[in-house]
Design a protein around this motif. Structure first.
Motif, PDB file in Angstrom:
ATOM      1  N   THR A  71       0.822  -1.206   0.000  1.00  0.00           N
ATOM      2  CA  THR A  71       0.000   0.000   0.000  1.00  0.00           C
ATOM      3  C   THR A  71       0.858   1.257   0.000  1.00  0.00           C
ATOM      4  OG1 THR A  71      -0.092   0.064   2.405  1.00  0.00           O
ATOM      5  CG2 THR A  71      -1.890  -1.096   1.281  1.00  0.00           C
ATOM      6  N   SER A  72       0.253   2.349  -0.438  1.00  0.00           N
ATOM      7  CA  SER A  72       0.866   3.668  -0.282  1.00  0.00           C
ATOM      8  C   SER A  72      -0.253   4.678  -0.087  1.00  0.00           C
ATOM      9  CB  SER A  72       1.716   4.040  -1.500  1.00  0.00           C
ATOM     10  OG  SER A  72       0.909   4.216  -2.641  1.00  0.00           O
ATOM     11  N   ASP A  73       0.026   5.700   0.701  1.00  0.00           N
ATOM     12  CA  ASP A  73      -0.950   6.742   1.006  1.00  0.00           C
ATOM     13  C   ASP A  73      -0.288   8.106   0.880  1.00  0.00           C
ATOM     14  OD1 ASP A  73      -3.272   5.134   1.942  1.00  0.00           O
ATOM     15  OD2 ASP A  73      -1.849   4.514   3.483  1.00  0.00           O
ATOM     16  N   THR A  74      -0.982   9.029   0.254  1.00  0.00           N
ATOM     17  CA  THR A  74      -0.534  10.410   0.160  1.00  0.00           C
ATOM     18  C   THR A  74      -1.664  11.301   0.660  1.00  0.00           C
ATOM     19  OG1 THR A  74       0.773   9.883  -1.809  1.00  0.00           O
ATOM     20  CG2 THR A  74       0.338  12.203  -1.377  1.00  0.00           C
ATOM     21  N   VAL A  75      -1.341  12.215   1.567  1.00  0.00           N
ATOM     22  CA  VAL A  75      -2.325  13.143   2.132  1.00  0.00           C
ATOM     23  C   VAL A  75      -1.767  14.550   2.002  1.00  0.00           C
ATOM     24  CG1 VAL A  75      -3.537  13.841   4.233  1.00  0.00           C
ATOM     25  CG2 VAL A  75      -3.113  11.424   3.793  1.00  0.00           C
ATOM     26  N   PHE A  76      -2.625  15.490   1.620  1.00  0.00           N
ATOM     27  CA  PHE A  76      -2.227  16.888   1.511  1.00  0.00           C
ATOM     28  C   PHE A  76      -3.332  17.747   2.097  1.00  0.00           C
ATOM     29  CE2 PHE A  76      -2.539  20.954  -0.746  1.00  0.00           C
ATOM     30  CZ  PHE A  76      -1.284  21.477  -0.484  1.00  0.00           C
ATOM     31  N   SER A  77      -2.967  18.764   2.847  1.00  0.00           N
ATOM     32  CA  SER A  77      -3.952  19.737   3.313  1.00  0.00           C
ATOM     33  C   SER A  77      -3.286  21.100   3.446  1.00  0.00           C
ATOM     34  CB  SER A  77      -4.577  19.314   4.646  1.00  0.00           C
ATOM     35  OG  SER A  77      -3.608  19.329   5.667  1.00  0.00           O
ATOM     36  N   MET A  78      -4.097  22.139   3.291  1.00  0.00           N
ATOM     37  CA  MET A  78      -3.591  23.495   3.499  1.00  0.00           C
ATOM     38  C   MET A  78      -4.735  24.373   3.950  1.00  0.00           C
ATOM     39  SD  MET A  78      -2.827  25.168  -0.172  1.00  0.00           S
ATOM     40  CE  MET A  78      -4.120  25.861  -1.156  1.00  0.00           C
ATOM     41  N   SER A  79      -4.394  25.401   4.706  1.00  0.00           N
ATOM     42  CA  SER A  79      -5.377  26.353   5.211  1.00  0.00           C
ATOM     43  C   SER A  79      -4.939  27.766   4.869  1.00  0.00           C
ATOM     44  CB  SER A  79      -5.518  26.238   6.728  1.00  0.00           C
ATOM     45  OG  SER A  79      -5.995  24.970   7.083  1.00  0.00           O
ATOM     46  N   ARG A  80      -5.888  28.559   4.460  1.00  0.00           N
ATOM     47  CA  ARG A  80      -5.680  29.979   4.216  1.00  0.00           C
ATOM     48  C   ARG A  80      -6.867  30.698   4.818  1.00  0.00           C
ATOM     49  NH1 ARG A  80      -1.509  28.157   3.514  1.00  0.00           N
ATOM     50  NH2 ARG A  80      -0.089  28.333   1.768  1.00  0.00           N
ATOM     51  N   GLY A  81      -6.623  31.433   5.884  1.00  0.00           N
ATOM     52  CA  GLY A  81      -7.716  32.114   6.565  1.00  0.00           C
ATOM     53  C   GLY A  81      -8.673  31.090   7.152  1.00  0.00           C
ATOM     54  N   LYS A  82      -9.936  31.197   6.822  1.00  0.00           N
ATOM     55  CA  LYS A  82     -10.949  30.284   7.362  1.00  0.00           C
ATOM     56  C   LYS A  82     -11.328  29.178   6.386  1.00  0.00           C
ATOM     57  CE  LYS A  82     -12.946  33.659  10.504  1.00  0.00           C
ATOM     58  NZ  LYS A  82     -12.540  32.987  11.709  1.00  0.00           N
ATOM     59  N   VAL A  83     -10.533  28.998   5.327  1.00  0.00           N
ATOM     60  CA  VAL A  83     -10.808  27.969   4.327  1.00  0.00           C
ATOM     61  C   VAL A  83      -9.676  26.950   4.315  1.00  0.00           C
ATOM     62  CG1 VAL A  83     -11.176  27.510   1.867  1.00  0.00           C
ATOM     63  CG2 VAL A  83     -12.130  29.571   2.899  1.00  0.00           C
ATOM     64  N   SER A  84     -10.057  25.668   4.290  1.00  0.00           N
ATOM     65  CA  SER A  84      -9.073  24.587   4.218  1.00  0.00           C
ATOM     66  C   SER A  84      -9.374  23.706   3.016  1.00  0.00           C
ATOM     67  CB  SER A  84      -9.113  23.723   5.483  1.00  0.00           C
ATOM     68  OG  SER A  84      -8.681  24.444   6.598  1.00  0.00           O
ATOM     69  N   PHE A  85      -8.313  23.175   2.408  1.00  0.00           N
ATOM     70  CA  PHE A  85      -8.433  22.242   1.290  1.00  0.00           C
ATOM     71  C   PHE A  85      -7.654  20.995   1.673  1.00  0.00           C
ATOM     72  CE2 PHE A  85      -6.326  20.323  -2.368  1.00  0.00           C
ATOM     73  CZ  PHE A  85      -7.430  19.945  -3.120  1.00  0.00           C
ATOM     74  N   SER A  86      -8.212  19.831   1.367  1.00  0.00           N
ATOM     75  CA  SER A  86      -7.488  18.585   1.616  1.00  0.00           C
ATOM     76  C   SER A  86      -7.709  17.626   0.461  1.00  0.00           C
ATOM     77  CB  SER A  86      -7.938  17.949   2.935  1.00  0.00           C
ATOM     78  OG  SER A  86      -9.319  17.636   2.874  1.00  0.00           O
ATOM     79  N   ALA A  87      -6.713  16.765   0.236  1.00  0.00           N
ATOM     80  CA  ALA A  87      -6.796  15.756  -0.819  1.00  0.00           C
ATOM     81  C   ALA A  87      -6.022  14.533  -0.361  1.00  0.00           C
ATOM     82  CB  ALA A  87      -6.219  16.295  -2.126  1.00  0.00           C
ATOM     83  N   ASN A  88      -6.425  13.380  -0.877  1.00  0.00           N
ATOM     84  CA  ASN A  88      -5.722  12.150  -0.526  1.00  0.00           C
ATOM     85  C   ASN A  88      -5.760  11.174  -1.701  1.00  0.00           C
ATOM     86  OD1 ASN A  88      -8.660  11.897   0.369  1.00  0.00           O
ATOM     87  ND2 ASN A  88      -7.995   9.763   0.327  1.00  0.00           N
ATOM     88  N   PHE A  89      -4.758  10.300  -1.725  1.00  0.00           N
ATOM     89  CA  PHE A  89      -4.704   9.222  -2.711  1.00  0.00           C
ATOM     90  C   PHE A  89      -4.152   7.991  -2.019  1.00  0.00           C
ATOM     91  CE2 PHE A  89      -2.529   6.590  -5.807  1.00  0.00           C
ATOM     92  CZ  PHE A  89      -3.535   6.412  -6.757  1.00  0.00           C
ATOM     93  N   SER A  90      -4.848   6.873  -2.134  1.00  0.00           N
ATOM     94  CA  SER A  90      -4.396   5.608  -1.558  1.00  0.00           C
ATOM     95  C   SER A  90      -4.367   4.546  -2.644  1.00  0.00           C
ATOM     96  CB  SER A  90      -5.335   5.142  -0.441  1.00  0.00           C
ATOM     97  OG  SER A  90      -5.304   6.046   0.626  1.00  0.00           O
ATOM     98  N   ASP A  91      -3.283   3.794  -2.665  1.00  0.00           N
ATOM     99  CA  ASP A  91      -3.121   2.681  -3.595  1.00  0.00           C
ATOM    100  C   ASP A  91      -2.915   1.433  -2.754  1.00  0.00           C
ATOM    101  OD1 ASP A  91      -2.690   1.095  -5.788  1.00  0.00           O
ATOM    102  OD2 ASP A  91      -0.772   1.986  -6.331  1.00  0.00           O
ATOM    103  N   TYR A  92      -3.715   0.404  -2.984  1.00  0.00           N
ATOM    104  CA  TYR A  92      -3.646  -0.798  -2.169  1.00  0.00           C
ATOM    105  C   TYR A  92      -3.880  -2.012  -3.044  1.00  0.00           C
ATOM    106  CZ  TYR A  92      -8.605   0.407  -2.301  1.00  0.00           C
ATOM    107  OH  TYR A  92      -9.849   0.792  -2.717  1.00  0.00           O
ATOM    108  N   ASP A  93      -3.592  -3.196  -2.497  1.00  0.00           N
ATOM    109  CA  ASP A  93      -3.808  -4.443  -3.228  1.00  0.00           C
ATOM    110  C   ASP A  93      -5.233  -4.500  -3.749  1.00  0.00           C
ATOM    111  OD1 ASP A  93      -1.585  -5.929  -3.553  1.00  0.00           O
ATOM    112  OD2 ASP A  93      -1.892  -7.245  -1.827  1.00  0.00           O
ATOM    113  N   GLY A  94      -5.394  -4.516  -5.039  1.00  0.00           N
ATOM    114  CA  GLY A  94      -6.722  -4.654  -5.616  1.00  0.00           C
ATOM    115  C   GLY A  94      -7.447  -3.362  -5.925  1.00  0.00           C
ATOM    116  N   GLY A  95      -6.842  -2.215  -5.676  1.00  0.00           N
ATOM    117  CA  GLY A  95      -7.549  -0.987  -6.006  1.00  0.00           C
ATOM    118  C   GLY A  95      -6.862   0.280  -5.577  1.00  0.00           C
ATOM    119  N   TRP A  96      -7.588   1.369  -5.695  1.00  0.00           N
ATOM    120  CA  TRP A  96      -7.110   2.683  -5.283  1.00  0.00           C
ATOM    121  C   TRP A  96      -8.320   3.551  -4.953  1.00  0.00           C
ATOM    122  CZ3 TRP A  96      -9.128   6.482  -8.295  1.00  0.00           C
ATOM    123  CH2 TRP A  96      -9.489   6.144  -9.600  1.00  0.00           C
TER     124      TRP A  96
END
Length: 192
Positions: A40-65
């Motif tokens: 497996t592998s996991d990537t997580v990203f998040s950032m905040s600017r003022g009162k707004v936050s953005f987040s994203a993720n990607f996971s790759d695992y046996d049999g899917g993503w």
């Protein structure tokens, strides 16, 4: 192929953040984390600017993503933490269509006499996805992380040890995924 793309995104993001200024903790910031294990592998990203936050993720695992993102509005709850509410989007290998949902989360950072404690809990309506993490770190940069997560399609519990490099925003990570029964290593960058 998906695993290579996830690694590439993680490395590029880590390099971009490490070249940026600002290792001091502040309300505006960014966080990226990449963990890799044998299956497996996991990537997580998040950032905040003022009162707004953005987040994203990607996971790759046996049999899917799976991949997802959310934009949330932050609400400070005095003495409790920060409430985050907003729309989300997600997609998996099994479900070839993008799905819309909503995410709610609560997080709290507390300075302590030994260092700090960070707690986060979040829920996403897409696949009934939930995640909780507890982190504690000392002033020398050594930390412990316990996390649990699950959804309609997965479940996992992890323990990790982290160490900041030279007191900066970069940390190395190593840990154990209890349900998958596999060790992982990783890197994170935190400019908050």
């Amino acid at each position: 192929m998906q695993k290579i793309q996830g690694v590439s995104v993680a490395i590029a993001t880590c390099l971009a953040l490490s070249l940026g200024a600002g290792s001091q903790a502040r309300a505006d910031g960014a966080f990226v984390q990449f963990d890799a294990a044998q299956n497996t592998s996991d990537t997580v990203f998040s950032m905040s600017r003022g009162k707004v936050s953005f987040s994203a993720n990607f996971s790759d695992y046996d049999g899917g993503w799976s991949t997802g993102a959310a934009v949330t509005r932050d609400f400070a709850l005095e003495g409790i933490g920060t409430l985050k509410l907003g729309p989300s989007i997600g997609r998996t290998l099994a479900d070839d269509n993008w799905r819309l949902g909503a995410r709610v989360g609560l997080e709290r950072y507390t300075p302590t006499s030994f260092g700090h404690v960070f707690m986060l809990g979040q829920y996403n309506t897409i696949d009934q996805d939930w995640f909780a993490v507890f982190q504690a770190g000392n002033r020398s940069g050594l930390g412990l992380e316990l996390s649990a997560g699950g959804s309609d399609t997965y479940s996992e519990r992890t323990i990790a040890v982290t160490q900041k490099i030279d007191g900066g925003p970069v940390s190395i990570r190593a840990g154990w995924r209890a349900l998958a029964k596999e060790a992982f290593v990783g890197i994170s960058i935190n400019t908050y």
